[in-house]
Design an enzyme around this catalytic site. Structure first.
Site, PDB file in Angstrom:
ATOM      1  N   LYS A 165     -16.652 -22.246  60.306  1.00 18.64           N
ATOM      2  CA  LYS A 165     -15.516 -21.352  60.517  1.00 18.64           C
ATOM      3  C   LYS A 165     -15.665 -20.653  61.865  1.00 18.64           C
ATOM      4  O   LYS A 165     -16.773 -20.452  62.323  1.00 18.64           O
ATOM      5  CB  LYS A 165     -15.448 -20.308  59.391  1.00 18.64           C
ATOM      6  CG  LYS A 165     -15.455 -20.882  57.979  1.00 18.64           C
ATOM      7  CD  LYS A 165     -14.169 -21.580  57.649  1.00 18.64           C
ATOM      8  CE  LYS A 165     -14.175 -22.084  56.198  1.00 18.64           C
ATOM      9  NZ  LYS A 165     -12.923 -22.747  55.827  1.00 18.64           N
ATOM     10  N   HIS A 199     -12.299 -35.103  51.460  1.00 20.07           N
ATOM     11  CA  HIS A 199     -11.586 -33.846  51.213  1.00 20.07           C
ATOM     12  C   HIS A 199     -10.243 -34.159  50.569  1.00 20.07           C
ATOM     13  O   HIS A 199      -9.630 -35.188  50.855  1.00 20.07           O
ATOM     14  CB  HIS A 199     -11.388 -33.063  52.513  1.00 20.07           C
ATOM     15  CG  HIS A 199     -11.003 -31.637  52.265  1.00 20.07           C
ATOM     16  ND1 HIS A 199      -9.712 -31.260  51.960  1.00 20.07           N
ATOM     17  CD2 HIS A 199     -11.735 -30.497  52.247  1.00 20.07           C
ATOM     18  CE1 HIS A 199      -9.672 -29.949  51.771  1.00 20.07           C
ATOM     19  NE2 HIS A 199     -10.888 -29.464  51.936  1.00 20.07           N
TER      20      HIS A 199
END
Length: 475
Positions: free
Chosen positions: A175, A294
């Site tokens: 992140k 994902h």
């Protein structure tokens, strides 16, 4: 037409529209071991009988159309048609029914999830006679599943490649997910891996944007993981997202990852598509790459209770299409996931044989025969206080992925990784000693803080963080 040229289609043909249930509702049908079985949650329009609605689903997802056609007489409908063989009411729902449909195996191309879904979850979902339609589960017979390669490697081969046993694997999504330069991104990867994580991860929407082109990211991440490996003596990995706008570009990125010598790549299998995913899975098996999957876009498909497709179906499809990891919710974090339902599809991902269990949403017994299993990934809003519950819920064969729960540590990225590794090791040791993590988990974490200041700092930061909302998708 002269008698000599009269075709089978002209015998007994009567033009017009007829009820689907006259042909496609067959409650006397005995399912075959080779049939693909589907459980649909059907919400008919007012005035449409459930038998007609179930038959319409069977027809429109197999051989039927809205009217009688001449060419029906040129084939054997009894051989190729789908059959609604049972209907049961949904408890607590006045106008919803579970319609069970059996499909002959010959309706589907071998080794193609794309073709399977084009039929079973195709145009029928827009059918006007239905207010809503949801595919709850599929039974894939061994005769069909054996036409798929499945996961590139599977759970045991992955553990052997990594030389890591007896505990869940630890990961972290870097992140902020967008905006970092490739060099700063690689630095974060290095710090997390050096701190004790097994994997770091590209976020699903990190592909090749102007702020960080894919080739630069791949190079800096490879440098980071090799440096972390040298310093820790452990095998490390970073999920390099190969998802791209074309299959050719996706494969180019996977080839470059292999040339760098990294152990794993990544794909967004729903936005990228099953054809692309299966192609990438075949490449990964042939070239020794693990494949992380994902599920971006899944909630568009699976979150509503009465329409769409349950994630357990998407999970089965992924196991056939190919992937070594897939995100599966957390039960305790910020994303949707009820415990028993989640454990149901986690078992469908990992185990060889799964018994029918309606309490966990499993409508059919599923036998995967020799197909390798997939590691479920718990990710989304989790931190060190969740570690006991995650260890107890998911067990050893899982990946526990802490993004903000690593990078949000007040002392930095590496201490955040240390805190998670210490918490995991403490929970695994406590479990192996016979302690009840569901009851004693918080105490286990508190005891571990005495010899890990990094864990103590993490516990202080996240002691009040909770995501307490009702789950939408319940049984």
């Amino acid at each position: 037409m002269s008698p000599k040229t009269e075709t089978k289609a002209s015998v007994g043909f009567k033009a017009g529209v007829k009820d689907y249930r006259l042909t496609y509702y067959t409650p006397e049908y005995q399912t075959k071991d080779t049939d693909i079985l589907a459980a649909f949650r059907v919400t008919p329009q007012p005035g449409v009988p459930p038998e007609e609605a179930g038959a319409a689903v069977a027809a429109e997802s197999s051989t039927g159309t809205w009217t009688t056609v001449w060419t029906d007489g040129l084939t054997s409908l009894d051989r190729y048609k789908g059959r609604c063989y049972d209907i049961e009411p949904v408890p607590g729902e006045e106008s919803q029914f579970i319609a069970y449909v059996a499909y002959p195996l010959d309706l589907f191309e071998e080794g193609s999830v794309t073709n399977l879904f084009t039929s079973i979850v195709g145009n029928v979902f827009g059918f006007k006679a239905l207010r809503a339609l949801r595919l709850e589960d599929l039974r894939i017979p061994p005769a069909y599943s054996k036409t798929f390669q499945g996961p590139p490697h599977g759970i045991q081969v992955e553990r052997d490649k990594l030389n890591k046993y007896g505990r869940p694997l630890l990961g972290c999504t870097i992140k902020p997910k967008l905006g970092l330069s490739a060099k700063n991104y690689g630095r974060a990867v290095y710090e997390c891996l050096r701190g004790g994580l097994d994997f770091t991860k590209d976020d699903e929407n990190v592909n090749s944007q102007p702020f960080m082109r894919w080739r630069d990211r791949f190079c800096f991440c490879a440098e980071a993981l090799y440096k972390a490996q040298a310093e820790t003596g452990e095998i490390k990995g970073h999920y390099l997202n190969a998802t791209a706008g074309t299959c050719e570009e996706m494969m180019k990125r996977a080839v470059f990852a292999r040339e760098l010598g990294v152990p794993i790549v990544m794909h967004d299998y729903l936005t990228g598509g099953f054809t692309a995913n299966t192609s990438l899975a075949h490449y990964c098996r042939d070239n020794g790459l693990l494949l992380h999957i994902h599920r971006a876009m899944h909630a568009v498909i699976d979150r509503q209770r009465n329409h769409g497709m349950h994630f357990r179906v998407l999970a089965k499809a992924l196991r056939m299409s190919g992937g070594d990891h897939i995100h599966a919710g957390t039960v305790v974090g910020k994303l949707e996931g009820e415990r028993e339902v989640t454990l149901g599809f986690v078992d469908l991902l990992r185990d060889d044989f799964i018994e029918k269990d309606r309490s966990r949403g499993i409508y059919f017994t599923q036998d995967w025969v020799s197909m390798p299993g997939v590691l479920p990934v718990a990710s989304g809003g989790i931190h060190v206080w969740h570690m006991p519950a995650l260890t107890e819920i998911f067990g050893d064969d899982s990946v526990l992925q802490f993004g903000g729960g690593t990078l949000g540590h007040p002392w930095g990225n590496a201490p955040g990784a240390v805190a998670n590794r210490v918490a995991l090791e403490a929970c695994v040791q406590a479990r192996n000693e016979g302690r009840d993590l569901a009851r004693e988990g918080n105490q286990v974490i508190r005891e571990a803080t005495k010899w890990s200041p990094e864990l103590a700092a993490a516990c202080e930061v996240w002691k009040e963080i909770k995501f307490e909302f009702d789950t939408i998708d319940r049984l």
